[in-house]
Design an enzyme around this catalytic site. Structure first.
Site, PDB file in Angstrom:
ATOM      1  N   GLY A  12     -19.610  71.352  35.445  1.00 45.16           N
ATOM      2  CA  GLY A  12     -19.891  72.276  34.336  1.00 45.16           C
ATOM      3  C   GLY A  12     -18.734  73.225  34.103  1.00 45.16           C
ATOM      4  CB  SER A  14     -16.648  72.205  29.404  1.00 48.83           C
ATOM      5  OG  SER A  14     -18.053  72.334  29.462  1.00 48.83           O
ATOM      6  NE  ARG A  15     -20.416  73.939  26.659  1.00 51.55           N
ATOM      7  CZ  ARG A  15     -21.740  74.085  26.759  1.00 51.55           C
ATOM      8  NH1 ARG A  15     -22.299  75.240  26.466  1.00 51.55           N
ATOM      9  NH2 ARG A  15     -22.504  73.089  27.160  1.00 51.55           N
ATOM     10  CG  ASN A  90     -21.414  76.160  36.953  1.00 52.69           C
ATOM     11  OD1 ASN A  90     -21.966  77.259  36.953  1.00 52.69           O
ATOM     12  ND2 ASN A  90     -20.896  75.646  35.839  1.00 52.69           N
ATOM     13  CB  SER A 142     -31.304  80.981  38.153  1.00 54.97           C
ATOM     14  OG  SER A 142     -31.891  81.937  37.298  1.00 54.97           O
ATOM     15  CE1 TYR A 155     -31.546  77.074  34.321  1.00 54.49           C
ATOM     16  CE2 TYR A 155     -32.653  79.129  34.868  1.00 54.49           C
ATOM     17  CZ  TYR A 155     -31.484  78.411  34.702  1.00 54.49           C
ATOM     18  OH  TYR A 155     -30.273  79.028  34.894  1.00 54.49           O
ATOM     19  CB  ALA A 157     -39.573  74.018  39.439  1.00 57.89           C
ATOM     20  CB  ILE A 188     -24.472  85.432  33.063  1.00 62.61           C
ATOM     21  CG1 ILE A 188     -24.961  85.657  34.514  1.00 62.61           C
ATOM     22  CG2 ILE A 188     -22.953  85.450  32.988  1.00 62.61           C
ATOM     23  CD1 ILE A 188     -24.587  86.959  35.166  1.00 62.61           C
TER      24      ILE A 188
HETATM   25  P1  NAP Z   1     -23.359  76.988  29.705  1.00 60.98           P
HETATM   26  O1  NAP Z   1     -22.449  78.000  29.107  1.00 60.98           O
HETATM   27  O2  NAP Z   1     -24.451  76.411  28.872  1.00 60.98           O
HETATM   28  O3  NAP Z   1     -22.469  75.814  30.340  1.00 60.98           O
HETATM   29  C1  NAP Z   1     -23.116  74.739  30.956  1.00 60.98           C
HETATM   30  C2  NAP Z   1     -22.086  73.854  31.624  1.00 60.98           C
HETATM   31  O4  NAP Z   1     -22.796  72.761  32.259  1.00 60.98           O
HETATM   32  C3  NAP Z   1     -21.112  73.225  30.639  1.00 60.98           C
HETATM   33  O5  NAP Z   1     -19.863  73.078  31.254  1.00 60.98           O
HETATM   34  C4  NAP Z   1     -21.726  71.857  30.373  1.00 60.98           C
HETATM   35  O6  NAP Z   1     -20.784  70.863  30.004  1.00 60.98           O
HETATM   36  C5  NAP Z   1     -22.299  71.533  31.738  1.00 60.98           C
HETATM   37  N1  NAP Z   1     -23.386  70.566  31.603  1.00 60.98           N
HETATM   38  C6  NAP Z   1     -24.572  70.741  30.983  1.00 60.98           C
HETATM   39  N2  NAP Z   1     -25.289  69.612  31.025  1.00 60.98           N
HETATM   40  C7  NAP Z   1     -24.529  68.703  31.664  1.00 60.98           C
HETATM   41  C8  NAP Z   1     -24.717  67.344  32.021  1.00 60.98           C
HETATM   42  N3  NAP Z   1     -25.829  66.678  31.711  1.00 60.98           N
HETATM   43  N4  NAP Z   1     -23.729  66.708  32.683  1.00 60.98           N
HETATM   44  C9  NAP Z   1     -22.572  67.362  33.007  1.00 60.98           C
HETATM   45  N5  NAP Z   1     -22.339  68.649  32.707  1.00 60.98           N
HETATM   46  C10 NAP Z   1     -23.312  69.304  32.048  1.00 60.98           C
HETATM   47  O7  NAP Z   1     -24.131  77.594  30.968  1.00 60.98           O
HETATM   48  P2  NAP Z   1     -23.747  78.805  31.945  1.00 60.98           P
HETATM   49  O8  NAP Z   1     -24.498  79.994  31.491  1.00 60.98           O
HETATM   50  O9  NAP Z   1     -22.295  78.871  32.163  1.00 60.98           O
HETATM   51  O10 NAP Z   1     -24.494  78.305  33.264  1.00 60.98           O
HETATM   52  C11 NAP Z   1     -23.803  77.721  34.368  1.00 60.98           C
HETATM   53  C12 NAP Z   1     -24.766  77.664  35.539  1.00 60.98           C
HETATM   54  O11 NAP Z   1     -25.240  78.981  35.841  1.00 60.98           O
HETATM   55  C13 NAP Z   1     -26.006  76.822  35.256  1.00 60.98           C
HETATM   56  O12 NAP Z   1     -26.378  76.109  36.414  1.00 60.98           O
HETATM   57  C14 NAP Z   1     -27.064  77.856  34.944  1.00 60.98           C
HETATM   58  O13 NAP Z   1     -28.355  77.400  35.206  1.00 60.98           O
HETATM   59  C15 NAP Z   1     -26.650  78.988  35.868  1.00 60.98           C
HETATM   60  N6  NAP Z   1     -27.160  80.297  35.459  1.00 60.98           N
HETATM   61  C16 NAP Z   1     -26.788  80.864  34.272  1.00 60.98           C
HETATM   62  C17 NAP Z   1     -27.317  82.102  33.920  1.00 60.98           C
HETATM   63  C18 NAP Z   1     -26.953  82.786  32.639  1.00 60.98           C
HETATM   64  O14 NAP Z   1     -27.545  83.859  32.368  1.00 60.98           O
HETATM   65  N7  NAP Z   1     -26.035  82.280  31.830  1.00 60.98           N
HETATM   66  C19 NAP Z   1     -28.219  82.743  34.776  1.00 60.98           C
HETATM   67  C20 NAP Z   1     -28.575  82.127  35.973  1.00 60.98           C
HETATM   68  C21 NAP Z   1     -28.030  80.907  36.310  1.00 60.98           C
HETATM   69  P3  NAP Z   1     -20.596  70.358  28.461  1.00 60.98           P
HETATM   70  O15 NAP Z   1     -19.737  71.395  27.789  1.00 60.98           O
HETATM   71  O16 NAP Z   1     -19.940  69.043  28.588  1.00 60.98           O
HETATM   72  O17 NAP Z   1     -21.979  70.306  27.881  1.00 60.98           O
END
Ligand code: NAP
Length: 247
Positions: A12, A14-15, A90, A142, A155, A157, A188
């Site tokens: 993950g 990319s973003r 991630n 999370s 999510y 679970a 975040i």
């Molecule tokens: P995000 O901005 O939506 O980025 C998600 C990342 O996961 C992207 O790089 C995406 O790649 C990759 N991804 C999604 N589905 C995928 C798949 N099927 N196969 C391979 N890669 C995949 O999310 P984020 O907020 O940075 O979250 C990152 C982690 O932190 C996650 O595990 C999330 O549950 C956790 N988290 C986030 C928050 C929050 O508030 N943001 C809070 C708690 C936990 P593509 O660009 O290719 O889709």
């Protein structure tokens, strides 16, 4: 540099949080293999950042929800790297709705991407770490994996499962020099949370002791700590990066 001569795999990348983790690791000298679903908009920037720090960034692609594709891609990256010192699971998705409305496919896809993929990637990467008797695994959980979240039973679970999985794996591999920890971010600012309506966002932020949403950099800093030699006696832990939300 904290990660000089280290090799890291970040899913993950990319973003959002994963992108900032890749940046932090590259800036500290690590060679990074970043996984996402397709070529990312930031690939060239990460390659330049790597070159500026005398290292390399490699992007590769797989759907984390597709076990066969994921396994083949990670095995390929592992053989190219010759082993990883650091693994960050991630990649994650949400498919939010109230439990009674949730379709089984939304349960299955969230569990597959957020939990099963971490198990599969850890199995491949930790096997190699065990033989080398060193490694740091960081699984992105999370706050809702600890406290639960309405509208997020799938999510929550997946993240609660990831915490229990990580603690169990830490007990299995600790004697072989491999550490396994979780980060539990709160709210975040990333693509994942941008759909939250402004009034709901405001009320959430009001409830956070530090009175702001977190940044991807806040989480990346914790990942850098857990990846580095600064945390060599820490395993089986869940580090909250939540502005005090979970306290
Ligand atoms: P995000 O901005 O939506 O980025 C998600 C990342 O996961 C992207 O790089 C995406 O790649 C990759 N991804 C999604 N589905 C995928 C798949 N099927 N196969 C391979 N890669 C995949 O999310 P984020 O907020 O940075 O979250 C990152 C982690 O932190 C996650 O595990 C999330 O549950 C956790 N988290 C986030 C928050 C929050 O508030 N943001 C809070 C708690 C936990 P593509 O660009 O290719 O889709």
């Amino acid at each position: 540099m904290l990660l000089e001569n280290k090799k890291a795999l970040v899913t993950g990348s990319s973003r959002g949080i994963g992108r900032k983790i890749a940046e932090a690791f590259l800036s500290e000298g690590a060679e990074v293999w970043g996984m996402c679903t397709h070529e990312s908009a930031g690939k060239a920037e990460l390659e330049k950042l790597a070159a500026d720090h005398g290292t390399k960034f490699h992007e590769f692609y797989a759907d984390a929800g597709n076990a066969e594709q994921l396994t083949a891609a990670v095995k390929g990256a592992l053989s190219e790297a010759g082993g990883f010192d650091v693994l960050v699971n991630n990649a994650g998705i949400t498919r939010d709705t109230l439990s009674f409305r949730m379709k089984k496919e939304d349960w299955d896809s969230v569990l597959a991407v957020n939990l099963t993929s971490a198990f599969l990637v850890c199995q491949i990467v930790s096997n190699d770490m065990i033989h080398k008797k060193t490694g740091s695994i960081i699984n992105m959980a999370s706050i809702v994996g600890i406290h639960g979240g309405a509208g997020q039973v799938n999510y929550s679970a997946s993240k609660g499962g990831l915490i229990a999985y990580s603690k169990s794996l830490a007990k299995e591999v600790g004697s072989r020099g491999v550490r396994v920890n979780c980060i539990a971010p709160g709210f975040i600012d990333t693509d994942m949370t941008k759909a939250v309506k402004e009034d709901i966002r405001k009320s959430w932020v009001e409830g956070i002791p530090l009175k702001r949403a977190g940044t991807a950099e806040d989480v990346a800093n914790a990942a850098l700590f857990l990846a580095s030699g600064m945390s060599t006696y820490i395993t089986g832990q869940v580090i909250g990066v939540d502005g005090g939300m979970g306290c």
